[in-house]
Design an enzyme around this catalytic site. Structure first.
Site, PDB file in Angstrom:
ATOM      1  N   HIS A 117      12.211  54.228  38.677  1.00 11.05           N
ATOM      2  CA  HIS A 117      11.457  53.040  39.076  1.00 11.05           C
ATOM      3  C   HIS A 117      10.848  53.184  40.478  1.00 11.05           C
ATOM      4  CE1 HIS A 117      13.315  51.590  35.460  1.00 11.05           C
ATOM      5  NE2 HIS A 117      14.502  51.834  35.980  1.00 11.05           N
ATOM      6  N   GLU A 154      17.655  48.132  41.425  1.00  9.32           N
ATOM      7  CA  GLU A 154      17.945  49.489  40.970  1.00  9.32           C
ATOM      8  C   GLU A 154      17.088  50.519  41.687  1.00  9.32           C
ATOM      9  OE1 GLU A 154      17.763  52.107  36.817  1.00  9.32           O
ATOM     10  OE2 GLU A 154      17.101  50.020  36.844  1.00  9.32           O
ATOM     11  N   HIS A 209      19.428  56.629  37.502  1.00 10.85           N
ATOM     12  CA  HIS A 209      19.283  55.225  37.135  1.00 10.85           C
ATOM     13  C   HIS A 209      20.611  54.496  37.305  1.00 10.85           C
ATOM     14  CE1 HIS A 209      15.244  55.367  35.183  1.00 10.85           C
ATOM     15  NE2 HIS A 209      15.560  56.639  35.043  1.00 10.85           N
ATOM     16  N   GLU A 291      22.856  57.239  34.017  1.00 11.62           N
ATOM     17  CA  GLU A 291      23.049  55.826  34.347  1.00 11.62           C
ATOM     18  C   GLU A 291      24.379  55.760  35.078  1.00 11.62           C
ATOM     19  OE1 GLU A 291      21.025  53.358  33.806  1.00 11.62           O
ATOM     20  OE2 GLU A 291      19.678  53.926  32.164  1.00 11.62           O
TER      21      GLU A 291
END
Length: 327
Positions: A117, A154, A209, A291
């Site tokens: 992101h 995040e 992530h 993650e």
């Protein structure tokens, strides 16, 4: 977005891989991993929540901070089917690359780190919502990512861990390239993220992530590319080395952080194989996603927002990469 540094500790408020049990991988790769896992369980392991599979279930709506909108699902999380739309322009920015190290066990090796992101994505909805071709179908360019219940995004977590990881790998002699370094207004799109690793001829690529699942869903998982051969996507050559990379990262992540594998996806292995992620589908170099935890669970969020824990997360990922590159 600037590097917050280790002192930043904000206040707190699908496919499972067939029978690759993480404990087996750990026994072969990191003998101390099970001890780390046991310590985690003793001091507060995964909760009893039996929430939805984040690789295929709906995402709860995150609570936005005062400066950004509620986050949406992203390329490393909920799969989406889509049809193509008109293509818009992309911002141009050169990925950040470290100078080649003079010496070290990873001298001559190239690692691409992909911080998931971008803190500015929410300000550019038309650009990040446009569709890009990921081989199997069309998908959003990028998304805003998730956040903690207190609103810590995040995108800041991923860039912080990426900086820590870069420092550790450079000390080992690697040349490190980031897909973005807070140096562009949004993105890059998922197809460009893959292309950066390909053009760098990376020996390994890792996309960082944090998940946005329901409360009670805890732990990390590593996403591996499935065998995809469609359109511009052909992962067949990278499936095996990517699995090796992912297993080594998972084993070292348990050992260094003490965190357990996800209790809601991956069947307890900490490994998930997917065929719907553009960042993996379009990669021609060994690549995985990690993650690191669930930002929507208060216990995981307490770890993710701790500078000391983020350093451990970076160390665990780094040691997995070093193990992979050194064979």
């Amino acid at each position: 977005m600037s590097y917050t540094g280790p002192e930043f500790d904000p206040p707190q408020s699908h496919r499972p891989r067939s029978r690759r049990v993480l404990t087996v991988a750990l026994a072969a790769l990191v003998p101390g991993a099970l001890l780390g896992w046991g310590v985690y369980a003793a001091v507060g392991g995964p909760g009893d929540g039996d929430g939805p599979d984040r690789a295929g279930g709906a995402r709860p709506s995150p609570v936005p901070s005062s400066s950004r909108p509620a986050a949406s699902a992203d390329d490393a999380k909920t799969p989406t089917g889509a049809s193509p739309s008109a293509t818009a322009g992309k911002p141009s920015a050169s990925p950040s690359t470290s100078a080649p190290a003079a010496s070290g066990p990873l001298k001559g090796k190239v690692v691409v780190i992909d911080p998931g992101h971008n803190p500015g994505n929410f300000q550019h909805p038309s650009q990040i919502n446009r569709r890009v071709n990921i081989g199997t179908n069309w998908k959003e360019c990028d998304t805003t990512g998730t956040s903690t219940n207190a609103g810590w995004p995040e995108a800041k977590f991923t860039l912080d861990v990426a900086h820590r990881l870069r420092t550790l790998l450079e000390r080992q002699g690697a040349t490190v390239k980031l897909t973005q370094d807070g140096d562009r207004p949004y993105g890059p799109c998922v197809d460009e993220r893959a292309r950066i690793g390909n053009e760098a001829r990376a020996d390994a690529a890792v996309s960082i992530h944090a998940d946005g699942s329901g409360a009670g869903n805890r732990g990390f998982h590593v996403i591996l590319p499935g065998a995809v051969h469609a359109g511009a996507a052909d992962t067949r050559a990278i499936v095996a080395p990517s699995a090796d990379l992912g297993e080594r990262i998972a084993g070292n992540f348990v050992r260094v952080t003490g965190s357990a594998p996800s209790n809601y996806i991956g069947g307890g292995t900490g490994l998930v194989t997917r065929e719907d992620l553009g960042g993996l589908n379009l990669s021609t170099v060994p690549k995985v996603f990690i993650e690191c935890g669930n930002m929507r669970d208060s216990k995981d969020a307490a770890l993710l927002t701790s500078g000391a824990w983020r350093q451990k997360a970076a160390q665990g990922i780094s040691e997995g990469i070093v193990s992979f590159l050194r064979g």
